[in-house]
Scaffold this motif. Structure first.
Motif, PDB file in Angstrom:
ATOM      1  N   SER A  31       0.858  -1.193   0.000  1.00 28.94           N
ATOM      2  CA  SER A  31       0.000   0.000   0.000  1.00 28.94           C
ATOM      3  C   SER A  31       0.886   1.233   0.000  1.00 28.94           C
ATOM      4  CB  SER A  31      -0.896   0.023   1.251  1.00 28.94           C
ATOM      5  OG  SER A  31      -1.849  -0.993   1.202  1.00 28.94           O
ATOM      6  N   SER A  32       1.207   1.703  -1.192  1.00 26.07           N
ATOM      7  CA  SER A  32       2.121   2.845  -1.293  1.00 26.07           C
ATOM      8  C   SER A  32       1.387   4.008  -1.954  1.00 26.07           C
ATOM      9  CB  SER A  32       3.315   2.452  -2.160  1.00 26.07           C
ATOM     10  OG  SER A  32       2.853   2.112  -3.450  1.00 26.07           O
ATOM     11  N   ASN A  33       2.033   5.151  -2.029  1.00 20.03           N
ATOM     12  CA  ASN A  33       1.481   6.246  -2.827  1.00 20.03           C
ATOM     13  C   ASN A  33       2.646   7.004  -3.444  1.00 20.03           C
ATOM     14  OD1 ASN A  33       1.620   9.056  -1.122  1.00 20.03           O
ATOM     15  ND2 ASN A  33       1.445   7.289   0.230  1.00 20.03           N
ATOM     16  N   MET A  34       2.410   7.634  -4.577  1.00 20.54           N
ATOM     17  CA  MET A  34       3.477   8.313  -5.341  1.00 20.54           C
ATOM     18  C   MET A  34       4.670   7.357  -5.472  1.00 20.54           C
ATOM     19  SD  MET A  34       1.758  10.962  -5.727  1.00 20.54           S
ATOM     20  CE  MET A  34       0.285  11.592  -4.962  1.00 20.54           C
ATOM     21  N   THR A  35       4.366   6.164  -5.946  1.00 19.79           N
ATOM     22  CA  THR A  35       5.304   5.034  -5.863  1.00 19.79           C
ATOM     23  C   THR A  35       6.459   5.133  -6.865  1.00 19.79           C
ATOM     24  OG1 THR A  35       3.319   3.774  -5.381  1.00 19.79           O
ATOM     25  CG2 THR A  35       5.327   2.512  -5.769  1.00 19.79           C
ATOM     26  N   PRO A  36       7.687   5.023  -6.398  1.00 16.02           N
ATOM     27  CA  PRO A  36       8.825   4.975  -7.329  1.00 16.02           C
ATOM     28  C   PRO A  36       8.827   3.666  -8.136  1.00 16.02           C
ATOM     29  CG  PRO A  36       9.539   5.525  -5.094  1.00 16.02           C
ATOM     30  CD  PRO A  36       8.119   5.063  -4.998  1.00 16.02           C
ATOM     31  N   VAL A  37       9.432   3.708  -9.307  1.00 17.40           N
ATOM     32  CA  VAL A  37       9.445   2.543 -10.210  1.00 17.40           C
ATOM     33  C   VAL A  37      10.027   1.316  -9.519  1.00 17.40           C
ATOM     34  CG1 VAL A  37      10.502   1.632 -12.331  1.00 17.40           C
ATOM     35  CG2 VAL A  37       9.553   3.941 -12.311  1.00 17.40           C
ATOM     36  N   GLU A  38      11.177   1.489  -8.878  1.00 15.15           N
ATOM     37  CA  GLU A  38      11.839   0.286  -8.329  1.00 15.15           C
ATOM     38  C   GLU A  38      11.049  -0.338  -7.177  1.00 15.15           C
ATOM     39  OE1 GLU A  38      15.205   2.895  -5.859  1.00 15.15           O
ATOM     40  OE2 GLU A  38      15.773   1.041  -6.895  1.00 15.15           O
ATOM     41  N   ASP A  39      10.297   0.471  -6.444  1.00 11.12           N
ATOM     42  CA  ASP A  39       9.461  -0.081  -5.363  1.00 11.12           C
ATOM     43  C   ASP A  39       8.369  -0.965  -5.982  1.00 11.12           C
ATOM     44  OD1 ASP A  39      10.872   2.173  -4.435  1.00 11.12           O
ATOM     45  OD2 ASP A  39       9.438   2.526  -2.820  1.00 11.12           O
ATOM     46  N   MET A  40       7.719  -0.426  -7.046  1.00  6.63           N
ATOM     47  CA  MET A  40       6.640  -1.172  -7.683  1.00  6.63           C
ATOM     48  C   MET A  40       7.164  -2.463  -8.305  1.00  6.63           C
ATOM     49  SD  MET A  40       3.446  -1.070  -8.005  1.00  6.63           S
ATOM     50  CE  MET A  40       2.507   0.434  -8.168  1.00  6.63           C
ATOM     51  N   GLN A  41       8.338  -2.366  -8.893  1.00  8.64           N
ATOM     52  CA  GLN A  41       8.908  -3.559  -9.533  1.00  8.64           C
ATOM     53  C   GLN A  41       9.208  -4.646  -8.512  1.00  8.64           C
ATOM     54  OE1 GLN A  41      12.106  -1.669 -11.715  1.00  8.64           O
ATOM     55  NE2 GLN A  41      10.878  -1.585 -13.597  1.00  8.64           N
ATOM     56  N   LEU A  42       9.737  -4.249  -7.350  1.00  2.32           N
ATOM     57  CA  LEU A  42      10.045  -5.270  -6.334  1.00  2.32           C
ATOM     58  C   LEU A  42       8.756  -5.886  -5.789  1.00  2.32           C
ATOM     59  CD1 LEU A  42      12.060  -6.861  -4.696  1.00  2.32           C
ATOM     60  CD2 LEU A  42      12.105  -5.006  -3.000  1.00  2.32           C
ATOM     61  N   ALA A  43       7.740  -5.049  -5.548  1.00  3.96           N
ATOM     62  CA  ALA A  43       6.461  -5.578  -5.047  1.00  3.96           C
ATOM     63  C   ALA A  43       5.895  -6.603  -6.025  1.00  3.96           C
ATOM     64  CB  ALA A  43       5.465  -4.437  -4.839  1.00  3.96           C
ATOM     65  N   TYR A  44       5.967  -6.280  -7.297  1.00  3.11           N
ATOM     66  CA  TYR A  44       5.453  -7.184  -8.341  1.00  3.11           C
ATOM     67  C   TYR A  44       6.261  -8.486  -8.346  1.00  3.11           C
ATOM     68  CZ  TYR A  44       4.108  -8.886 -12.957  1.00  3.11           C
ATOM     69  OH  TYR A  44       3.644  -9.659 -13.990  1.00  3.11           O
ATOM     70  N   LYS A  45       7.579  -8.331  -8.289  1.00  7.34           N
ATOM     71  CA  LYS A  45       8.466  -9.506  -8.325  1.00  7.34           C
ATOM     72  C   LYS A  45       8.209 -10.421  -7.123  1.00  7.34           C
ATOM     73  CE  LYS A  45      13.332 -10.324  -8.282  1.00  7.34           C
ATOM     74  NZ  LYS A  45      14.450  -9.570  -7.785  1.00  7.34           N
ATOM     75  N   MET A  46       7.926  -9.808  -5.976  1.00  5.92           N
ATOM     76  CA  MET A  46       7.679 -10.613  -4.770  1.00  5.92           C
ATOM     77  C   MET A  46       6.277 -11.219  -4.759  1.00  5.92           C
ATOM     78  SD  MET A  46       9.581  -8.217  -1.932  1.00  5.92           S
ATOM     79  CE  MET A  46       9.149  -9.218  -0.512  1.00  5.92           C
ATOM     80  N   GLY A  47       5.457 -10.856  -5.728  1.00  9.20           N
ATOM     81  CA  GLY A  47       4.097 -11.416  -5.793  1.00  9.20           C
ATOM     82  C   GLY A  47       3.159 -10.823  -4.763  1.00  9.20           C
ATOM     83  N   ALA A  48       3.486  -9.608  -4.273  1.00  8.19           N
ATOM     84  CA  ALA A  48       2.651  -8.955  -3.250  1.00  8.19           C
ATOM     85  C   ALA A  48       1.289  -8.567  -3.825  1.00  8.19           C
ATOM     86  CB  ALA A  48       3.362  -7.704  -2.744  1.00  8.19           C
ATOM     87  N   TYR A  49       0.311  -8.415  -2.957  1.00  5.38           N
ATOM     88  CA  TYR A  49      -0.945  -7.777  -3.361  1.00  5.38           C
ATOM     89  C   TYR A  49      -0.636  -6.298  -3.550  1.00  5.38           C
ATOM     90  CZ  TYR A  49      -3.977 -11.688  -1.878  1.00  5.38           C
ATOM     91  OH  TYR A  49      -4.621 -12.880  -1.748  1.00  5.38           O
ATOM     92  N   ILE A  50      -0.807  -5.796  -4.756  1.00  4.60           N
ATOM     93  CA  ILE A  50      -0.494  -4.393  -5.027  1.00  4.60           C
ATOM     94  C   ILE A  50      -1.782  -3.566  -4.928  1.00  4.60           C
ATOM     95  CG2 ILE A  50       0.277  -2.774  -6.818  1.00  4.60           C
ATOM     96  CD1 ILE A  50       2.291  -4.974  -7.673  1.00  4.60           C
ATOM     97  N   ASN A  51      -1.700  -2.493  -4.142  1.00  4.30           N
ATOM     98  CA  ASN A  51      -2.849  -1.630  -3.869  1.00  4.30           C
ATOM     99  C   ASN A  51      -2.609  -0.299  -4.581  1.00  4.30           C
ATOM    100  OD1 ASN A  51      -5.117  -0.500  -2.642  1.00  4.30           O
ATOM    101  ND2 ASN A  51      -4.045  -0.080  -0.710  1.00  4.30           N
ATOM    102  N   LEU A  52      -3.365  -0.018  -5.620  1.00  6.46           N
ATOM    103  CA  LEU A  52      -3.117   1.201  -6.402  1.00  6.46           C
ATOM    104  C   LEU A  52      -3.781   2.398  -5.733  1.00  6.46           C
ATOM    105  CD1 LEU A  52      -3.596  -0.129 -10.059  1.00  6.46           C
ATOM    106  CD2 LEU A  52      -1.508  -0.002  -8.684  1.00  6.46           C
ATOM    107  N   ASP A  53      -2.980   3.432  -5.527  1.00  3.03           N
ATOM    108  CA  ASP A  53      -3.469   4.618  -4.832  1.00  3.03           C
ATOM    109  C   ASP A  53      -4.222   5.559  -5.766  1.00  3.03           C
ATOM    110  OD1 ASP A  53      -3.400   6.322  -2.374  1.00  3.03           O
ATOM    111  OD2 ASP A  53      -2.352   7.680  -3.736  1.00  3.03           O
ATOM    112  N   ASP A  54      -4.045   5.367  -7.068  1.00  4.62           N
ATOM    113  CA  ASP A  54      -4.659   6.320  -8.007  1.00  4.62           C
ATOM    114  C   ASP A  54      -4.946   5.630  -9.338  1.00  4.62           C
ATOM    115  OD1 ASP A  54      -5.384   9.132  -8.562  1.00  4.62           O
ATOM    116  OD2 ASP A  54      -3.910   8.890 -10.157  1.00  4.62           O
ATOM    117  N   ALA A  55      -5.919   6.169 -10.069  1.00  4.52           N
ATOM    118  CA  ALA A  55      -6.298   5.575 -11.361  1.00  4.52           C
ATOM    119  C   ALA A  55      -5.146   5.633 -12.369  1.00  4.52           C
ATOM    120  CB  ALA A  55      -7.518   6.310 -11.911  1.00  4.52           C
ATOM    121  N   THR A  56      -4.295   6.661 -12.255  1.00  6.53           N
ATOM    122  CA  THR A  56      -3.167   6.765 -13.196  1.00  6.53           C
ATOM    123  C   THR A  56      -2.142   5.657 -12.973  1.00  6.53           C
ATOM    124  OG1 THR A  56      -2.032   8.249 -11.667  1.00  6.53           O
ATOM    125  CG2 THR A  56      -3.340   9.276 -13.407  1.00  6.53           C
ATOM    126  N   MET A  57      -2.264   4.974 -11.834  1.00  7.22           N
ATOM    127  CA  MET A  57      -1.303   3.906 -11.530  1.00  7.22           C
ATOM    128  C   MET A  57      -1.571   2.631 -12.317  1.00  7.22           C
ATOM    129  SD  MET A  57       0.718   5.342  -9.457  1.00  7.22           S
ATOM    130  CE  MET A  57       1.637   4.132  -8.534  1.00  7.22           C
TER     131      MET A  57
END
Ligand SMILES: Cc1ncc(COP(=O)(O)O)c(C=O)c1O
Length: 429
Positions: free
Chosen positions: A98-124
């Motif tokens: 559950s992040s906001n204004m997420t940097p690229v590398e944070d999102m990439q690691l969350a995805y790689k780890m298979g985490a449940y990703i919680n999008l803070d905004d529609a642009t995400m």
């Protein structure tokens, strides 16, 4: 009313101080384990329930391991929180991101780890697809706008918080559109998340939030034609920092959420929804304390006690004016007949753990126990004035203690600087 009883005796504190000088934060393993068991019991009616402990509240691997043993997952908001959780062994659906204004590398690691990703905004939605990929399950964070009110009191509705002024989450229309687009991009299951009020002392906060999110889920599932599999009530369940505040009753809170679940989701054919929480403060807050020694006294227009901790070790009083109860260990039964400001040594007049607090007479060398620092305590610390972060100690369930983070040294403080031009001089000083 809550009783402010330290989980540490003076004798035990004196023993630990021989090993680990003050100031340090100490955590009560037994208290944390028992509390998580109460949480899990309160929500046992929901098959998929999981508490995803908010790592930002207490980012220490020993604590996270204890929580894992009790069946918790983790809620991460940054790269390093993900890395810490990975090191402890959390992965896949044991992680909410559950992040906001997420940097690229944070999102990439969350995805790689298979985490449940919680999008803070529609642009995400596009961002997620572009930098990582679209996982099978995706969450969106909701912001209803306006003010959030709770229950009715004699003065009318009690305003708890102001979502319309909060930077988090998206509107209902944006959520429907995001779910539709995510489904087109391959997502199969969807989650809804919201955090509408902080530190609520009320057994109806979670049930009211659940009512809002459950009815939203029914509408959104229909409008976007998607399967909602999880609803995350996030954090916000509070603790009584003051002795005159009542304690939240987690069993009543769980029961209140269950009533909403049976009233709204079950009739809508959505009885398979898993309920998640991300409680930080409620889970560990009362089971931590900042232990500090009185090192100076000062008598000017007011009476001051100077301690060896400062706002860099516990920021809440300085930034929020937050109350933290103080017990002078060994003097619990002495009369509170002295009025003190208990202060740290920062060059900031906000560096006060207590203002005009009635306490027993404090002598230099007394050990003070500052209550309820088990969440958003150590972790909010900083290095202003070159002050160093303290150690963290675990009071183990068997009564022994363990150093679970050493105190920073000047070397740590200087580690990010290139000292070569001055290195010799500095290290000699
Ligand atoms: C996304 C999210 N989840 C959970 C929490 C934990 O909140 P609390 O410790 O108040 O329960 C926070 C706190 O800031 C948060 O931002």
């Amino acid at each position: 009313m809550s009783e402010k009883i330290p989980f540490l005796t003076l004798a035990k504190a004196q023993e630990i101080v021989q090993d680990v000088p003050t100031p340090f934060h100490i955590y009560d393993e037994k208290g944390i384990r028992e509390n998580v068991r109460r949480i899990n019991k309160a929500f046992a009616w929901n098959k998929g329930f999981k508490e995803y402990f908010a790592v930002k509240a207490l980012p220490n691997p020993t604590i996270l391991r204890i929580l894992a043993e009790e069946g918790c997952g983790v809620d991460c908001s940054s790269l390093t929180e993900l890395m810490l959780s990975d090191a402890v062994g959390f992965g896949g659906d044991q992680i909410m991101f559950s992040s906001n204004m997420t940097p690229v590398e944070d999102m990439q690691l969350a995805y790689k780890m298979g985490a449940y990703i919680n999008l803070d905004d529609a642009t995400m939605v596009d961002f997620l697809e572009r930098v990582a990929g679209v996982p099978e399950t995706v969450f969106c964070r909701y912001n209803p706008g306006g003010t959030f009110t709770l229950g009715e009191s004699e003065e009318g509705f009690q305003v708890m918080d102001n979502p319309g002024e909060a930077k988090y989450g998206m509107t209902e229309a944006q959520m429907i559109e995001s779910f539709r687009r995510l489904a087109q991009k391959g997502a199969k299951h969807f989650g809804i998340h919201a955090f509408l009020a902080s530190n609520t002392i009320s057994n109806v906060y979670y049930p009211e939030l659940a009512g809002i999110l459950f009815t939203l889920a029914v509408r959104v599932a229909k409008a976007a034609n998607v399967h909602i599999s999880c609803i995350n009530l996030s954090g916000g369940v509070g603790i009584p920092y003051r002795p005159d505040q009542p304690e939240n009753d987690i069993a009543a809170i769980g029961e209140g959420v269950k009533e909403q679940f049976e009233k709204i989701l079950v009739p809508a054919g959505m009885g398979d929804v898993k309920i998640f929480s991300e409680m930080g403060r409620f889970t560990t807050g009362p089971y931590g304390a900042l232990i500090t020694t009185a090192i100076h006294e000062k008598h000017i227009y007011k009476e001051y006690i100077g301690v060896d901790a400062c706002a860099a070790n516990l920021m809440r009083p300085a930034i929020y004016g937050a109350y933290h109860h103080i017990t002078v260990l060994g003097k619990q039964y002495a009369a509170c007949d002295h009025k003190y400001d208990v202060v740290g040594g920062l060059c900031e007049n906000s560096d006060k753990f207590a203002i005009d607090r009635m306490l027993p007479k404090i002598d230099i060398g007394d050990i003070l126990y500052i209550h309820d620092t088990g969440a958003h305590g150590f972790s909010m610390g900083y290095n202003y004035n070159g002050k160093l972060r303290s150690a963290e100690v675990l009071l183990c369930a068997d009564g022994t203690h363990q150093l679970i983070r050493r105190a920073e040294t000047p070397h740590d403080y200087f580690a990010t600087l290139d000292m070569t031009p001055y290195g010799k001089k500095l290290s000699e000083d």
